[in-house]
Design a protein around this motif. Structure first.
Motif, PDB file in Angstrom:
ATOM      1  N   PHE A 102       2.234   3.133  -1.852  1.00  0.00           N
ATOM      2  CA  PHE A 102       1.014   2.475  -2.330  1.00  0.00           C
ATOM      3  C   PHE A 102      -0.174   2.653  -1.387  1.00  0.00           C
ATOM      4  CE2 PHE A 102       4.187   0.460  -4.883  1.00  0.00           C
ATOM      5  CZ  PHE A 102       3.550   0.027  -6.049  1.00  0.00           C
ATOM      6  N   THR A 103       0.071   3.026  -0.154  1.00  0.00           N
ATOM      7  CA  THR A 103      -0.984   3.087   0.842  1.00  0.00           C
ATOM      8  C   THR A 103      -2.202   3.864   0.331  1.00  0.00           C
ATOM      9  OG1 THR A 103      -1.406   3.570   3.164  1.00  0.00           O
ATOM     10  CG2 THR A 103      -0.075   5.170   1.995  1.00  0.00           C
ATOM     11  N   PRO A 104      -3.414   3.431   0.657  1.00  0.00           N
ATOM     12  CA  PRO A 104      -3.801   2.345   1.552  1.00  0.00           C
ATOM     13  C   PRO A 104      -3.882   0.968   0.873  1.00  0.00           C
ATOM     14  CG  PRO A 104      -5.751   3.521   0.871  1.00  0.00           C
ATOM     15  CD  PRO A 104      -4.576   4.247   0.256  1.00  0.00           C
ATOM     16  N   HIS A 139      -1.978   6.624  -4.246  1.00  0.00           N
ATOM     17  CA  HIS A 139      -1.198   7.284  -5.287  1.00  0.00           C
ATOM     18  C   HIS A 139      -0.957   6.410  -6.521  1.00  0.00           C
ATOM     19  CE1 HIS A 139       1.419  10.347  -6.850  1.00  0.00           C
ATOM     20  NE2 HIS A 139       2.452   9.522  -6.919  1.00  0.00           N
ATOM     21  N   MET A 140      -0.847   5.108  -6.338  1.00  0.00           N
ATOM     22  CA  MET A 140      -0.465   4.231  -7.453  1.00  0.00           C
ATOM     23  C   MET A 140      -1.714   3.700  -8.164  1.00  0.00           C
ATOM     24  SD  MET A 140       2.779   4.534  -7.388  1.00  0.00           S
ATOM     25  CE  MET A 140       3.638   3.195  -8.216  1.00  0.00           C
ATOM     26  N   ILE A 141      -2.421   4.585  -8.816  1.00  0.00           N
ATOM     27  CA  ILE A 141      -3.726   4.289  -9.404  1.00  0.00           C
ATOM     28  C   ILE A 141      -3.656   3.142 -10.409  1.00  0.00           C
ATOM     29  CG2 ILE A 141      -5.441   5.218 -11.003  1.00  0.00           C
ATOM     30  CD1 ILE A 141      -5.165   7.893  -9.618  1.00  0.00           C
ATOM     31  N   HIS A 142      -2.649   3.141 -11.262  1.00  0.00           N
ATOM     32  CA  HIS A 142      -2.585   2.136 -12.332  1.00  0.00           C
ATOM     33  C   HIS A 142      -2.335   0.741 -11.787  1.00  0.00           C
ATOM     34  CE1 HIS A 142       1.206   4.104 -11.605  1.00  0.00           C
ATOM     35  NE2 HIS A 142       1.902   3.192 -12.256  1.00  0.00           N
ATOM     36  N   HIS A 143      -1.858   0.633 -10.545  1.00  0.00           N
ATOM     37  CA  HIS A 143      -1.732  -0.667  -9.891  1.00  0.00           C
ATOM     38  C   HIS A 143      -2.976  -0.992  -9.058  1.00  0.00           C
ATOM     39  CE1 HIS A 143       2.442  -1.057 -11.098  1.00  0.00           C
ATOM     40  NE2 HIS A 143       2.660   0.181 -10.678  1.00  0.00           N
ATOM     41  N   ALA A 144      -3.514   0.019  -8.389  1.00  0.00           N
ATOM     42  CA  ALA A 144      -4.663  -0.206  -7.512  1.00  0.00           C
ATOM     43  C   ALA A 144      -5.967  -0.363  -8.285  1.00  0.00           C
ATOM     44  CB  ALA A 144      -4.787   0.956  -6.519  1.00  0.00           C
ATOM     45  N   ALA A 145      -6.084   0.321  -9.412  1.00  0.00           N
ATOM     46  CA  ALA A 145      -7.324   0.295 -10.193  1.00  0.00           C
ATOM     47  C   ALA A 145      -6.993   0.157 -11.675  1.00  0.00           C
ATOM     48  CB  ALA A 145      -8.127   1.567  -9.935  1.00  0.00           C
ATOM     49  N   ALA A 149      14.611  -0.082   1.889  1.00  0.00           N
ATOM     50  CA  ALA A 149      13.863   0.227   0.685  1.00  0.00           C
ATOM     51  C   ALA A 149      12.558  -0.554   0.623  1.00  0.00           C
ATOM     52  CB  ALA A 149      14.723  -0.090  -0.545  1.00  0.00           C
ATOM     53  N   ARG A 150      12.623  -1.824   0.923  1.00  0.00           N
ATOM     54  CA  ARG A 150      11.416  -2.643   0.861  1.00  0.00           C
ATOM     55  C   ARG A 150      10.423  -2.258   1.961  1.00  0.00           C
ATOM     56  NH1 ARG A 150      11.801  -7.341  -2.379  1.00  0.00           N
ATOM     57  NH2 ARG A 150      13.783  -7.388  -3.500  1.00  0.00           N
ATOM     58  N   ARG A 151      10.936  -1.866   3.112  1.00  0.00           N
ATOM     59  CA  ARG A 151      10.033  -1.421   4.186  1.00  0.00           C
ATOM     60  C   ARG A 151       9.328  -0.126   3.805  1.00  0.00           C
ATOM     61  NH1 ARG A 151      14.206  -2.559   8.095  1.00  0.00           N
ATOM     62  NH2 ARG A 151      14.538  -0.303   8.231  1.00  0.00           N
ATOM     63  N   ALA A 152      10.003   0.743   3.064  1.00  0.00           N
ATOM     64  CA  ALA A 152       9.431   2.050   2.724  1.00  0.00           C
ATOM     65  C   ALA A 152       8.436   1.986   1.574  1.00  0.00           C
ATOM     66  CB  ALA A 152      10.553   3.021   2.380  1.00  0.00           C
ATOM     67  N   GLY A 178      -6.990   9.498  -6.813  1.00  0.00           N
ATOM     68  CA  GLY A 178      -7.553   8.816  -5.659  1.00  0.00           C
ATOM     69  C   GLY A 178      -7.816   9.774  -4.506  1.00  0.00           C
ATOM     70  N   THR A 179      -8.928   9.568  -3.828  1.00  0.00           N
ATOM     71  CA  THR A 179      -9.253  10.436  -2.689  1.00  0.00           C
ATOM     72  C   THR A 179      -8.370  10.144  -1.478  1.00  0.00           C
ATOM     73  OG1 THR A 179     -10.951   8.914  -1.866  1.00  0.00           O
ATOM     74  CG2 THR A 179     -11.660  10.617  -3.431  1.00  0.00           C
ATOM     75  N   ALA A 180      -7.705   8.995  -1.460  1.00  0.00           N
ATOM     76  CA  ALA A 180      -6.831   8.631  -0.344  1.00  0.00           C
ATOM     77  C   ALA A 180      -5.355   8.833  -0.688  1.00  0.00           C
ATOM     78  CB  ALA A 180      -7.079   7.180   0.065  1.00  0.00           C
ATOM     79  N   ASP A 181      -5.069   9.600  -1.725  1.00  0.00           N
ATOM     80  CA  ASP A 181      -3.691   9.855  -2.135  1.00  0.00           C
ATOM     81  C   ASP A 181      -3.038  10.818  -1.141  1.00  0.00           C
ATOM     82  OD1 ASP A 181      -1.294  10.522  -3.381  1.00  0.00           O
ATOM     83  OD2 ASP A 181      -2.188  10.632  -5.378  1.00  0.00           O
ATOM     84  N   SER A 182      -2.061  10.330  -0.387  1.00  0.00           N
ATOM     85  CA  SER A 182      -1.355  11.159   0.590  1.00  0.00           C
ATOM     86  C   SER A 182      -0.039  11.698   0.036  1.00  0.00           C
ATOM     87  CB  SER A 182      -1.079  10.362   1.868  1.00  0.00           C
ATOM     88  OG  SER A 182      -0.259   9.233   1.583  1.00  0.00           O
ATOM     89  N   ILE A 183       0.284  11.369  -1.209  1.00  0.00           N
ATOM     90  CA  ILE A 183       1.506  11.854  -1.844  1.00  0.00           C
ATOM     91  C   ILE A 183       1.213  13.098  -2.671  1.00  0.00           C
ATOM     92  CG2 ILE A 183       3.397  11.268  -3.402  1.00  0.00           C
ATOM     93  CD1 ILE A 183       3.496   9.605  -0.904  1.00  0.00           C
TER      94      ILE A 183
END
Length: 318
Positions: free
Chosen positions: A202-204, A291-297, A194-197, A259-264
């Motif tokens: 969150f990428t990138p 994908h995790m905009i509220h954490h990244a920005a 789970a932690r590895r996944a 996000g433009t880098a959202d792969s989800i």
């Protein structure tokens, strides 16, 4: 298949791998919590339990989390950022976290929105800006379409809001939605896996420090919760087909962040087409954000909520 078309499977799989451990545990309750306890309070609406957290004072802002998640995704950081200016209410969506599902066959966005509408009325929330992340954006859109008096404005964060091409939903969902399937899936997931996944989600950007310990990795792969989430996703596309046909009638202010880098959840399939259809929408594209905009920005997220509140002319409720 494009990254946008892969949304449902990739999101559930990522959250599944980033989730809990028990292969046969029943759904958690306030009386029999999982390893991660409930944070807030409970309402019972039409015989179904709903878990929520409320804090702060000011105009009402409601937060709706994504697929397989729970309200801790917001209470990790965002609610504290908002509570100095707003009364913030975060819900566990029906069937997830500590909230009970509404239907055994799966809860559509419209079903969930109706339950949250009842909850908002019970909590004395008259008008609010509703914020939805990922799958939660579909619920926010359904709420605005079906219960317009309560929703003063919307903010979508990496939202799943438009139907993807027909026939691209993976058969995995039929398996995961079954009792045996959900139990087998959880039996093969370890906390280490789970932690590895989790970084895939969150990428990138990196996973925030402490997030994995806080969010509750034992909840989303609880078999009952996994099954409820898979059934929700299985019912999502037909709802989006129907809902998107009504978007032109929605005149409330809508702030769209993607996000433009959202792969989800692909920006080309969801945010850009919806922005072109909604009559009062503003799209903010975040270059290089996933994908995790509220954490990244978080500052950009707060600014979008501030704009939605201002555009809706929302005031504190006495």
């Amino acid at each position: 298949m494009s990254s946008a078309e892969r949304y449902p499977r990739r999101t559930i799989l990522a959250l599944a791998a980033a989730s809990g451990l028990s292969a046969c545990a029943p759904a958690p309750t306030e009386h029999a919590p999982a390893r991660t306890p409930p944070l807030g309070q409970f309402l019972t609406l039409r015989g179904r339990r709903l878990h929520y957290v409320q804090q702060g004072r000011g105009p009402d802002v409601i937060l709706i989390h994504g697929a397989s998640g729970n309200l801790r995704d917001f209470t990790f950081d965002l609610t504290a950022r908002l509570a100095n200016s707003y009364r913030v209410t975060a819900f566990d969506r029906p069937g997830l976290g500590y909230s009970q599902p509404l239907r055994e066959t799966g809860d559509s966005p419209e079903d969930q929105a109706a339950q949250l509408e009842r909850a908002a009325a019970e909590l004395g929330i008259r008008r609010a800006v509703v914020v939805g992340h990922s799958y939660g954006a579909a619920v926010a859109m359904a709420w605005a379409l079906d219960h317009q008096a309560r929703v003063a404005g919307l903010v979508t964060l990496a939202g799943v809001t438009m139907p993807w091409p027909e026939g691209t939903l993976d058969p995995w969902y039929g398996f995961a939605a079954s009792g045996l399937g959900s139990t087998l899936v959880t039996a093969f997931v370890t906390e280490r896996a789970a932690r590895r996944a989790l970084p895939r989600f969150f990428t990138p950007q990196p996973v925030p420090r402490g997030y994995a310990d806080y969010v509750g990795l034992d909840l989303a792969l609880n078999p009952a919760i996994l099954r409820a989430s898979a059934r929700q996703v299985d019912r999502l596309r037909p709802s989006l087909v129907s809902m998107s046909a009504r978007y032109r009638r929605l005149h409330i202010p809508v702030e769209i962040l993607h996000g433009t880098a959202d792969s989800i959840v692909g920006i080309d399939l969801h945010a850009r087409p919806m922005a072109a259809v909604l009559p009062n929408a503003r799209l903010t594209e975040l270059s290089g954000i996933g994908h995790m905009i509220h954490h990244a920005a978080p500052r950009t997220t707060r600014a979008a909520i501030d704009r939605a509140v201002a555009r809706a002319r929302l005031r504190p409720q006495g």
